[in-house]
Design a protein around this motif. Structure first.
Motif, PDB file in Angstrom:
ATOM      1  N   GLU A 224       1.078  -1.053  -0.161  1.00  0.00           N
ATOM      2  CA  GLU A 224      -0.416  -0.054   0.358  1.00  0.00           C
ATOM      3  C   GLU A 224       1.095   1.411  -0.273  1.00  0.00           C
ATOM      4  N   PHE A 225       2.443   1.431   0.655  1.00  0.00           N
ATOM      5  CA  PHE A 225       3.252   2.586  -0.058  1.00  0.00           C
ATOM      6  C   PHE A 225       2.709   3.236   1.378  1.00  0.00           C
ATOM      7  N   GLU A 226       2.623   2.231   2.181  1.00  0.00           N
ATOM      8  CA  GLU A 226       2.655   3.213   4.114  1.00  0.00           C
ATOM      9  C   GLU A 226       4.061   3.352   4.552  1.00  0.00           C
ATOM     10  N   ASP A 227       4.220   4.320   5.039  1.00  0.00           N
ATOM     11  CA  ASP A 227       5.329   4.204   5.669  1.00  0.00           C
ATOM     12  C   ASP A 227       4.985   3.810   6.886  1.00  0.00           C
ATOM     13  N   PRO A 228       6.039   2.758   7.665  1.00  0.00           N
ATOM     14  CA  PRO A 228       6.392   1.714   8.170  1.00  0.00           C
ATOM     15  C   PRO A 228       6.336   2.671   9.764  1.00  0.00           C
TER      16      PRO A 228
ATOM     17  N   VAL B 242      -2.047  -6.146  -7.061  1.00  0.00           N
ATOM     18  CA  VAL B 242      -0.419  -5.197  -7.613  1.00  0.00           C
ATOM     19  C   VAL B 242      -0.800  -3.357  -7.161  1.00  0.00           C
ATOM     20  N   PHE B 243      -0.689  -3.087  -7.162  1.00  0.00           N
ATOM     21  CA  PHE B 243      -0.138  -1.729  -6.262  1.00  0.00           C
ATOM     22  C   PHE B 243       1.539  -0.870  -6.878  1.00  0.00           C
ATOM     23  N   ALA B 244       0.737   1.012  -8.083  1.00  0.00           N
ATOM     24  CA  ALA B 244       1.987   1.912  -8.822  1.00  0.00           C
ATOM     25  C   ALA B 244       1.855   2.284  -7.887  1.00  0.00           C
ATOM     26  N   ARG B 245       2.853   2.943  -7.899  1.00  0.00           N
ATOM     27  CA  ARG B 245       2.679   4.825  -6.676  1.00  0.00           C
ATOM     28  C   ARG B 245       3.185   5.651  -8.041  1.00  0.00           C
ATOM     29  N   LEU B 246       1.932   6.203  -7.969  1.00  0.00           N
ATOM     30  CA  LEU B 246       2.940   7.303 -10.016  1.00  0.00           C
ATOM     31  C   LEU B 246       3.335   8.493  -9.577  1.00  0.00           C
ATOM     32  N   ARG B 247       3.826   9.339 -10.181  1.00  0.00           N
ATOM     33  CA  ARG B 247       4.746   9.633 -10.419  1.00  0.00           C
ATOM     34  C   ARG B 247       4.633  10.951  -9.499  1.00  0.00           C
ATOM     35  N   ASP B 248       3.536  11.516  -9.355  1.00  0.00           N
ATOM     36  CA  ASP B 248       2.189  12.936  -8.410  1.00  0.00           C
ATOM     37  C   ASP B 248       1.706  11.849  -7.347  1.00  0.00           C
ATOM     38  N   GLY B 249       2.484  10.501  -6.561  1.00  0.00           N
ATOM     39  CA  GLY B 249       2.193  10.156  -5.857  1.00  0.00           C
ATOM     40  C   GLY B 249       1.193   9.158  -5.235  1.00  0.00           C
ATOM     41  N   ARG B 250      -0.109   9.172  -6.291  1.00  0.00           N
ATOM     42  CA  ARG B 250      -1.147   8.378  -5.737  1.00  0.00           C
ATOM     43  C   ARG B 250      -0.890   7.324  -5.999  1.00  0.00           C
TER      44      ARG B 250
END
Length: 390
Positions: A225-229, A279-287
Motif C-alpha cells: 500500500e506504500f505506507e511508511d512503517p 498489485v499496487f503502483a505509486r505514480l509520479r505524482d504520489g497517488r
C-alpha cells in the motif's frame, strides 16, 4: 519497551494440514528441523484450519494432547493464524481465503474455537494472539456489512474476556489489513475500530473489545500500500488501536516498470493460480492505484497509468532475507523501520515470520524449505537483535 522476548518463529500455514496427523507431520518434517538448524528455541505460529480445530476439540483431552506433542518437540506456541478457514493449499484459493467473512456465524465460532485451543497451549498467566481476516473482500458482489461484523467481533471479545477470567490466559484477536480488503489502509482500519468501539459501547462491552481486539500488522501488506512503517504504527498507536501481532514479510518491488523490460518479464514468472497477488503502483505524482491480481492479462495491458508509474509492488510474499530476485527487488528495506516502530510501543506485540508462498515460488527463487525458513528466522532475529533496548 523491547520487542517481545518470546522465541521467534514462523507461521505454519506454509505446510498443508487438514488433519491433526498432518499438522504433526509438518512440525516433524519442517519446524523441528528448522529449529535444529537455527540452534535456539523457536516458536510454532500454528495455522489450525477448521477441520483441525474440530478434530482437536472433539476429544476431551484434545488441547492437552496437542500441548504435549508440542512440548515433546521443544516448541513454544503463543500465536495462531485463523485467517485461512479451509484448505489454504487447494489448487485455487484466491479470494476464497476471505470466506467465511466476519458477518458469518461460522467465522465467529471458528475463531472462538481457536481461542479455546490456544488457551490450552499457553502457560498460566500467558498471553496469546490470533490473526484473522480484515472483515471481508471488497471485490465480492455483496461486501459484508461493517455493523454486523462489529457485532460479531464484540461477541468474540466477550468470549475472550470469559476465557481470561476462567483460565488466566489472555488471548487477543489481531485483524490483518490486506490490499483490496474492507480494511486495507491504516485510515480505513482506524475508521472501523471507531465504529467497533461505538457498537461495543452500546452493548456494554467496550472494555472487552479494547482489551481483546486489535490488529495484525503485516509488513508486506502495508508496504504494498506504500505506507511508511513508522507512520503506520505510530498512527495506530495514537488512535488507540492495539497492535496485537506483527507478521514479518516482504513483497515484490519493480522500479521504473516502463524502462525495465527484464523486470517485467521476471514478474511474469510469478503468475500462479493458487493465491491472490494484488498489485499496487505509486505514480509520479504520489497517488497509488491498484489491480486485484497479478495476471497475464494485467501484464499484457496494464494501462497507461500503471505503465508510467514510478514503482510497482506486488502482494507476493517472498523470503525476508532476500533483497532481490534477479532483476526484481523486494520491500526488505521496510522490515527494520517496522520493527523499530513496534519496539517503541509501550507493550510487546507477538512477532512471527510469514512467508506462505514457498510452494509457488518460480524455480529460480525456490529452495529447500528447511534451509529457506531457517535463513528467514536468522535474518529476522538479527534485525531484532540490532534494535537498541530502552
Amino acid at each position: 519497551m523491547a520487542l517481545n522476548s518470546l522465541p521467534l518463529g514462523y507461521c505454519t500455514n506454509v505446510h498443508p494440514a487438514q488433519t491433526f496427523a498432518e499438522l504433526l507431520s509438518g512440525l516433524d518434517r519442517y519446524t523441528v528441523p528448522v529449529m535444529r538448524r537455527v540452534g535456539r528455541p523457536m516458536a510454532a505460529g500454528l495455522w489450525l484450519a477448521r477441520p483441525v480445530v474440530d478434530e482437536v476439540l472433539a476429544a476431551p483431552d484434545g488441547a492437552a494432547r496437542l500441548a504435549a506433542e508440542l512440548n515433546a518437540r521443544g516448541l513454544t506456541v503463543y500465536t495462531l493464524n485463523a485467517f485461512p478457514y479451509g484448505d489454504f493449499h487447494a489448487a485455487r484459493v484466491k479470494e476464497n481465503v476471505y470466506l467465511p467473512d466476519w458477518t458469518s456465524s461460522e467465522r465467529l465460532a471458528y475463531t472462538e474455537r481457536c481461542a479455546t485451543v490456544l488457551a490450552g497451549l499457553l502457560p498460566e498467566g500467558g498471553e496469546g494472539s490470533i490473526s484473522t481476516l480484515p472483515i471481508g473482500f471488497k471485490g465480492f458482489d455483496r461486501a459484508p456489512g461493517f455493523l454486523q461484523a462489529a457485532e460479531q467481533l464484540t461477541d468474540c471479545a466477550r468470549t475472550l474476556a470469559r476465557i481470561a477470567a476462567e483460565t488466566g490466559r489472555t488471548i487477543r484477536v489481531a485483524i490483518e489489513p490486506e490490499p483490496f480488503c474492507l480494511l486495507e489502509t491504516t485510515e480505513e482500519t482506524i475508521e472501523f475500530f471507531r465504529l467497533l468501539w461505538g457498537v461495543a459501547s452500546t452493548r456494554g462491552a467496550e472494555d472487552a473489545v479494547r482489551e481483546h481486539i486489535g490488529v495484525c500488522y503485516d509488513v508486506c501488506h502495508q508496504a504494498v500500500e506504500f505506507e511508511d512503517p513508522a507512520t503506520c504504527v505510530a498512527t495506530l498507536d495514537r488512535a488507540g488501536v492495539r497492535v496485537n501481532k506483527v507478521q514479518v514479510s516482504c513483497a515484490i518491488e519493480l522500479n521504473a516498470p516502463a524502462e525495465n523490460a527484464e523486470g517485467r518479464a521476471a514478474l511474469r514468472r510469478f503468475i500462479e493460480p493458487r493465491y491472490l497477488h494484488q498489485v499496487f503502483a505509486r505514480l509520479r505524482d504520489g497517488r497509488t492505484i491498484g489491480a486485484v491480481d497479478l495476471t497475464a492479462e494485467f501484464l499484457d495491458a496494464p494501462g497507461p497509468e500503471f505503465t508510467a508509474a514510478e514503482t510497482w509492488r506486488v502482494h507476493f510474499h517472498v523470503p525476508v532475507d532476500a533483497e532481490h530476485f534477479g532483476s526484481l527487488g523486494t520491500t526488505q528495506s521496510a522490515l527494520r523501520p517496522a520493527l523499530v516502530a513496534i519496539a517503541a510501543l509501550n507493550y510487546a506485540p507477538h512477532v512471527e515470520v510469514e512467508t506462505y508462498t514457498w510452494a509457488v515460488l518460480p524455480g529460480e527463487a525456490a529452495q529447500d524449505l528447511v534451509t529457506g525458513l531457517a535463513n528467514e528466522i536468522n535474518a529476522t532475529q538479527r534485525l531484532i537483535d540490532e534494535i537498541p533496548t530502552r
